[in-house]
Design an enzyme around this catalytic site. Sequence first.
Site, PDB file in Angstrom:
ATOM      1  CD  GLU A 194     -43.537 -55.255  17.012  1.00  0.00           C
ATOM      2  OE1 GLU A 194     -44.518 -55.225  16.247  1.00  0.00           O
ATOM      3  OE2 GLU A 194     -42.378 -55.032  16.638  1.00  0.00           O
ATOM      4  CG  HIS A 195     -48.081 -56.943  20.441  1.00  0.00           C
ATOM      5  ND1 HIS A 195     -49.066 -57.771  19.951  1.00  0.00           N
ATOM      6  CD2 HIS A 195     -46.927 -57.637  20.337  1.00  0.00           C
ATOM      7  CE1 HIS A 195     -48.512 -58.922  19.575  1.00  0.00           C
ATOM      8  NE2 HIS A 195     -47.226 -58.866  19.790  1.00  0.00           N
ATOM      9  CB  ALA A 221     -39.222 -63.000   6.732  1.00  0.00           C
ATOM     10  N   GLY A 222     -41.990 -61.358   8.237  1.00  0.00           N
ATOM     11  CA  GLY A 222     -42.316 -60.199   9.058  1.00  0.00           C
ATOM     12  C   GLY A 222     -41.816 -58.890   8.464  1.00  0.00           C
ATOM     13  CG  LEU A 223     -38.502 -58.526   6.623  1.00  0.00           C
ATOM     14  CD1 LEU A 223     -37.263 -58.770   5.762  1.00  0.00           C
ATOM     15  CD2 LEU A 223     -38.152 -57.603   7.786  1.00  0.00           C
ATOM     16  CB  SER A 224     -44.620 -55.673   5.517  1.00  0.00           C
ATOM     17  OG  SER A 224     -45.929 -55.338   5.170  1.00  0.00           O
ATOM     18  CB  SER A 225     -43.606 -59.927   1.186  1.00  0.00           C
ATOM     19  OG  SER A 225     -44.434 -60.964   1.660  1.00  0.00           O
ATOM     20  CD  GLU A 261     -52.549 -57.924   4.520  1.00  0.00           C
ATOM     21  OE1 GLU A 261     -51.905 -57.144   3.800  1.00  0.00           O
ATOM     22  OE2 GLU A 261     -52.011 -58.681   5.361  1.00  0.00           O
ATOM     23  CG  ASP A 319     -47.524 -54.199   7.734  1.00  0.00           C
ATOM     24  OD1 ASP A 319     -46.930 -53.653   8.689  1.00  0.00           O
ATOM     25  OD2 ASP A 319     -47.892 -55.384   7.734  1.00  0.00           O
TER      26      ASP A 319
END
Length: 382
Positions: free
Chosen positions: A32-33, A124-128, A161, A173
């Site tokens: 993460e990061h 929600a952080g699930l990368s839609s 993106e 992602d």
Amino acid sequence: MTEGLAAAFGEAFGRAPDGVWRAPGRVNLIGEHTDYNDGFVLPFALSRGVTVAAARRDDGVVEVRSRQASTAVTAPVDGPPVVSEGWPAERAWAAYPVGVARVLREHGTGGASLLIDSDLPQGAGLSSSAALECATALALCDLHGVEIDRPALARLAQRAENEQVGMPCGLMDQSASLLCKAGHALMLDCRSGLSSQVPFDPAAAGLTLLVVDTRASHALTGGEYGRRRAECEEAASLLGVDALRDVKDLAAALGSLKDPVLRRRVQHVVTENHRVEATVGLLRAGALPEFGAMLNASHLSLRDQFEVSWPEADATVDAALRAGARGGRMVGGGFGGSVIVLAPAARAERVGEAITAAYEKRGWTPPGFLEAVPSDGARRVS
Ligand code: ADP
Ligand code: MG
């Protein structure tokens, strides 16, 4: 879902779709990061994702509709970056698929009619967003007979993106959505873009990986995220390296930095990269339960060194461990979003109940739960 979507496509566009494509969301197991520090990440694809029914058009137009958005959008494939066109809020969602069409146009694709559906929570952080981009990208390539290998397609979706939506995301992602395989996580080197498959099948090891939506919002993420990136860049420059990934001697680096905040940031990034590599080693060795300790160490580092955790995330990890989970950590940028918890399958229910009880005791909105099963990446489904 596929048949229902094809029928809905018929109602919306007055013809049958040429095909249906699907791309999954993802969870990052650890790392993460680290992405914007040229480091390592280890995402896997979820079974949930975005499905796109599509038909080719040869009039240079993309028309997009979504069952999760009320506004249909029609736009020329030829055009400037969507972000520069100043679309109103109700059209904003369409910047993702239209942006992909505009980027891929340079590679020979053209117009299409698209109907989108999703079983992935948005934001929600699930990368839609990447799931939407990747499903659209695959559909456009197939419809127009354009062949682009998947690592390259991931870069193009990322570019959409970045340049079209105006979101400075990394490559994780889109790589996860396009490259992941069932029963595996994807070790991705964010500098080279090279990746490899790492066996990861919690169910086969008698374990369950829960994704807990803490229902806490990301309101602060924008500013704090930018600040963390700037701190990492400043530390790298003070240390004379291109990126924190290049710090080889952590003790020496910490000794040479005067600012305690920068020292904490460097400590997190360097040790987190080590944790990704250690996790890959454990998973390759089949030592899946031991990997729980890596999750715990990652969470403590994100909480105390990188300082991006939030009360609901800390309470979730705490309650999970007390109820017998092997490990857990916050995922995503921080200050809201989800937590992952690794628990023995036989205890997963009890762990979930303990987390819910911890929220109840504090008067928080109840958390949401989803069992994450490492699944295949994007594909044509009909
Ligand atoms: P995440 O990728 O973590 O879900 P983002 O903010 O990056 O969060 O992307 C969410 C955005 O993606 C939504 O606000 C919306 O614009 C777009 N999006 C995702 N899924 C859909 C969908 N099914 N229909 C329409 N837009 C979608
Ligand atoms: Mg996103």
